[in-house]
Design a protein around this motif. Structure first.
Motif, short mmCIF file in Angstrom:
data_model
loop_
_atom_site.label_atom_id
_atom_site.label_comp_id
_atom_site.label_asym_id
_atom_site.label_seq_id
_atom_site.Cartn_x
_atom_site.Cartn_y
_atom_site.Cartn_z
N SER A 8 0.83 -1.21 0.00
CA SER A 8 0.00 0.00 0.00
C SER A 8 0.87 1.26 0.00
O SER A 8 1.95 1.28 0.58
N HIS A 195 1.77 0.36 -4.58
CA HIS A 195 0.54 0.18 -5.36
C HIS A 195 -0.41 1.35 -5.11
O HIS A 195 -0.85 1.57 -3.98
N GLY A 205 2.11 -1.93 -8.30
CA GLY A 205 2.06 -3.01 -7.31
C GLY A 205 2.68 -4.28 -7.87
O GLY A 205 3.84 -4.31 -8.25
N ASP A 224 -3.44 -5.71 -0.70
CA ASP A 224 -2.17 -4.99 -0.64
C ASP A 224 -1.23 -5.49 0.45
O ASP A 224 -0.23 -4.86 0.75
#
Length: 250
Positions: A8, A195, A205, A224
């Motif tokens: 993330s 990502h 990602g 994520d």
């Protein structure tokens, strides 16, 4: 060894909140090694803010991270900017076992397309490895993956961790080079990439684990974060039966 992959986006310019994210993940998961993307502590596209946000080798957030890892009895790899000497900055992957700290400096700095790293950073000149349980782990950063001489210098590694802030334009190239690195060296390759959208760039990602045969055995797609167990016996098997590895000259 159980590894935790986190892709993330960090909060841009916000080291405090990003450290809280690391803390929450460390304290709420039972993995051995936790891996966060390139420049995770600050965000990737920080521009001139690097002069304000970069950590010194004994900086507050580095010491806080070391303490968190020590208390959780884990290992962690986190991307961040370091000001090693006054006015000399590096893009690094910091490794800590809670007792010691080492950092891999990015060795090749992209300066094309959306990248402008040579304006802010100095290139590193050597590579580090880390011992985690029975594994010897090499650490690399994003664009360095395209220079196989780096991995050749990391003798006897079982796993290569590559942290990344790769935009969508580089996706197809990474998807080709990562399995090649695994096959060529008879190792696991663990790729952890940001990502989401940060300012004007979309980071694709695609964080994943590739086994020594070049097969993607785990990938973050709809989520994520996630975990995967690395089996050291797969490395041994690959090296016994892959003759090209035995003939390789360092």
């Amino acid at each position: 060894m159980k590894i935790f992959l986190y892709q993330s986006l960090p909060k841009l310019f916000n080291k405090e909140d990003n450290l809280k994210t690391i803390k929450s993940i460390l304290y709420n998961n039972d993995s051995d090694l936790f891996i966060f993307p390139e420049m995770f502590l600050t965000g990737y596209i920080i521009g001139d803010e690097v002069y304000r946000l970069a950590e010194t080798p004994n900086g507050k957030y580095i010491n806080d991270l070391k303490m968190l890892v020590n208390r959780s009895n884990k290992y962690a790899i986190v991307g961040m900017p370091i000001e090693e000497k006054i006015g000399v900055f590096y893009n690094v992957a910091l490794f800590t076992d809670g007792e010691t700290i080492a950092y891999q400096k990015k060795r090749y700095l992209p300066n094309f397309g959306p990248f402008n790293e040579k304006r802010y950073f100095t290139a590193g000149t050597s590579s580090i490895t880390a011992n985690i349980d029975k594994f010897t782990v090499g650490i690399s950063i994003c664009y360095d993956a395209f220079f196989p001489n780096i991995v050749n210098e990391m003798q006897d590694i079982d796993m290569l961790v590559i942290i990344s802030a790769s935009p969508i334009t580089s996706k197809s190239n990474f998807e080709k080079i990562l399995p090649a690195l695994a096959i060529d060296n008879g190792i696991y390759v663990v790729y952890v990439n940001m990502h989401g959208i940060e300012r004007w760039s979309y980071f694709w990602g695609g964080s994943r684990v590739i086994d020594p045969g070049g097969n993607t055995v785990y990938m973050l797609s709809d989520v994520d974060e996630g975990t995967f167990n690395i089996d050291l016996s797969e490395v041994k098997h690959s090296r016994i039966f892959r003759h090209a590895f035995k003939d390789k000259r360092i």
